[in-house]
Design a protein around this motif. Sequence first.
Motif, PDB file in Angstrom:
ATOM      1  N   TRP A   1       0.817  -1.221   0.000  1.00 36.73           N
ATOM      2  CA  TRP A   1       0.000   0.000   0.000  1.00 36.73           C
ATOM      3  C   TRP A   1       0.853   1.274   0.000  1.00 36.73           C
ATOM      4  O   TRP A   1       0.315   2.369  -0.112  1.00 36.73           O
ATOM      5  CB  TRP A   1      -0.960  -0.008   1.191  1.00 36.73           C
ATOM      6  CG  TRP A   1      -2.182  -0.854   0.974  1.00 36.73           C
ATOM      7  CD1 TRP A   1      -2.519  -1.537  -0.162  1.00 36.73           C
ATOM      8  CD2 TRP A   1      -3.246  -1.097   1.913  1.00 36.73           C
ATOM      9  NE1 TRP A   1      -3.722  -2.177   0.015  1.00 36.73           N
ATOM     10  CE2 TRP A   1      -4.183  -1.935   1.280  1.00 36.73           C
ATOM     11  CE3 TRP A   1      -3.486  -0.696   3.231  1.00 36.73           C
ATOM     12  CZ2 TRP A   1      -5.359  -2.370   1.924  1.00 36.73           C
ATOM     13  CZ3 TRP A   1      -4.639  -1.124   3.872  1.00 36.73           C
ATOM     14  CH2 TRP A   1      -5.577  -1.949   3.224  1.00 36.73           C
TER      15      TRP A   1
ATOM     16  N   ASN B   1      -0.287   5.015   1.503  1.00 35.59           N
ATOM     17  CA  ASN B   1      -1.720   5.148   1.237  1.00 35.59           C
ATOM     18  C   ASN B   1      -2.488   4.374   2.308  1.00 35.59           C
ATOM     19  O   ASN B   1      -1.977   3.403   2.853  1.00 35.59           O
ATOM     20  CB  ASN B   1      -2.077   4.525  -0.123  1.00 35.59           C
ATOM     21  CG  ASN B   1      -1.362   5.194  -1.273  1.00 35.59           C
ATOM     22  OD1 ASN B   1      -1.722   6.282  -1.705  1.00 35.59           O
ATOM     23  ND2 ASN B   1      -0.309   4.551  -1.757  1.00 35.59           N
ATOM     24  N   HIS B   2      -3.710   4.777   2.558  1.00 32.24           N
ATOM     25  CA  HIS B   2      -4.657   4.100   3.443  1.00 32.24           C
ATOM     26  C   HIS B   2      -4.271   4.185   4.935  1.00 32.24           C
ATOM     27  O   HIS B   2      -3.477   3.388   5.436  1.00 32.24           O
ATOM     28  CB  HIS B   2      -4.846   2.621   3.081  1.00 32.24           C
ATOM     29  CG  HIS B   2      -5.525   2.400   1.763  1.00 32.24           C
ATOM     30  ND1 HIS B   2      -6.507   3.243   1.281  1.00 32.24           N
ATOM     31  CD2 HIS B   2      -5.373   1.424   0.835  1.00 32.24           C
ATOM     32  CE1 HIS B   2      -6.924   2.782   0.112  1.00 32.24           C
ATOM     33  NE2 HIS B   2      -6.254   1.697  -0.198  1.00 32.24           N
TER      34      HIS B   2
ATOM     35  N   LEU C   1      -4.696  -0.845  -4.298  1.00 33.73           N
ATOM     36  CA  LEU C   1      -5.236   0.237  -3.458  1.00 33.73           C
ATOM     37  C   LEU C   1      -6.744   0.297  -3.459  1.00 33.73           C
ATOM     38  O   LEU C   1      -7.351   0.957  -2.614  1.00 33.73           O
ATOM     39  CB  LEU C   1      -4.675   1.590  -3.923  1.00 33.73           C
ATOM     40  CG  LEU C   1      -3.176   1.772  -3.729  1.00 33.73           C
ATOM     41  CD1 LEU C   1      -2.724   3.125  -4.255  1.00 33.73           C
ATOM     42  CD2 LEU C   1      -2.815   1.618  -2.245  1.00 33.73           C
ATOM     43  N   GLU C   2      -7.350  -0.369  -4.403  1.00 38.08           N
ATOM     44  CA  GLU C   2      -8.807  -0.342  -4.527  1.00 38.08           C
ATOM     45  C   GLU C   2      -9.289  -1.769  -4.299  1.00 38.08           C
ATOM     46  O   GLU C   2      -8.738  -2.733  -4.861  1.00 38.08           O
ATOM     47  CB  GLU C   2      -9.144   0.202  -5.920  1.00 38.08           C
ATOM     48  CG  GLU C   2     -10.559   0.675  -6.101  1.00 38.08           C
ATOM     49  CD  GLU C   2     -11.412  -0.466  -6.559  1.00 38.08           C
ATOM     50  OE1 GLU C   2     -12.443  -0.716  -5.903  1.00 38.08           O
ATOM     51  OE2 GLU C   2     -11.032  -1.125  -7.548  1.00 38.08           O
TER      52      GLU C   2
END
Length: 251
Positions: A11, A14-15, A240-241
């Motif tokens: 990741w 991100n997140h 990421l999705e």
Amino acid sequence: MHLKPVIAANWKLNHGPTDAKAFLQRFLAQTPKLNDRTLVFLPSALTVTTVIDGLRERPEIWVGVQNVHSEAQGAFTGENSVLMARDAGARVVLVGHSERRHVFGETDSQTTAKMAMIAQARLVPMLCVGELLAEREAGRTAEVVERQLAAGLAGLDDQQIATIMLAYEPVWAIGTGRTATPQDASEIHGVLRRALISRVGEKVAGSIPILYGGSVNRGNASQLLAAPDVDGLLVGGASLEADSWASIARA
Ligand code: PGA
């Protein structure tokens, strides 16, 4: 030789915890227990506990961290240690990712020290190797990845080497949309496998998963995974999705 594939989501930066909770809900709703592969999440250190908690009912899915410091503790402001990673419940640690090497200036000798620290802590080090575009164009790919591999293994004994995972990530393919072909990947995975064989012999070398990473997406994942000597995938942007990652996880 067929190893159980390892499919890992990196990741990067991100997140946070809130995003991660929503992601896991959506991802788990469409991902049954998959016995024929090992899935790994590599969230930020601040999100690791949330992901581990979110996967409590799914212990077959592994969680790891993207980096650790080479010392176990001390005056190293801003760093995370392997002991903290283990205490938090992480099982894997990424080492020598190309962004660590080329954005943060991490050297081969730092990867040597980190690999040894992680193996001593009995976590699984996932060592990343890969050449720059200029190195590929100069015909130096094999030499570069062999050097990075040798440095990563330098502080490990054979038993510890048996516990590692490797990831081949050509730097020119990371985040660029330019993927190595399955043939390119197989060729370099073969180079790495032969280097492992000469270090620890056929049996151990054959048990070490070698993942490919660099612009993997749901369109190319299964083809890459089917290539000889490709034992898994290390996925950045396309992990990421939740829907995209769920489809790659099933590739
Ligand atoms: P990418 O990143 O899939 O976005 O190319 C892979 C990685 O850096 O691990």
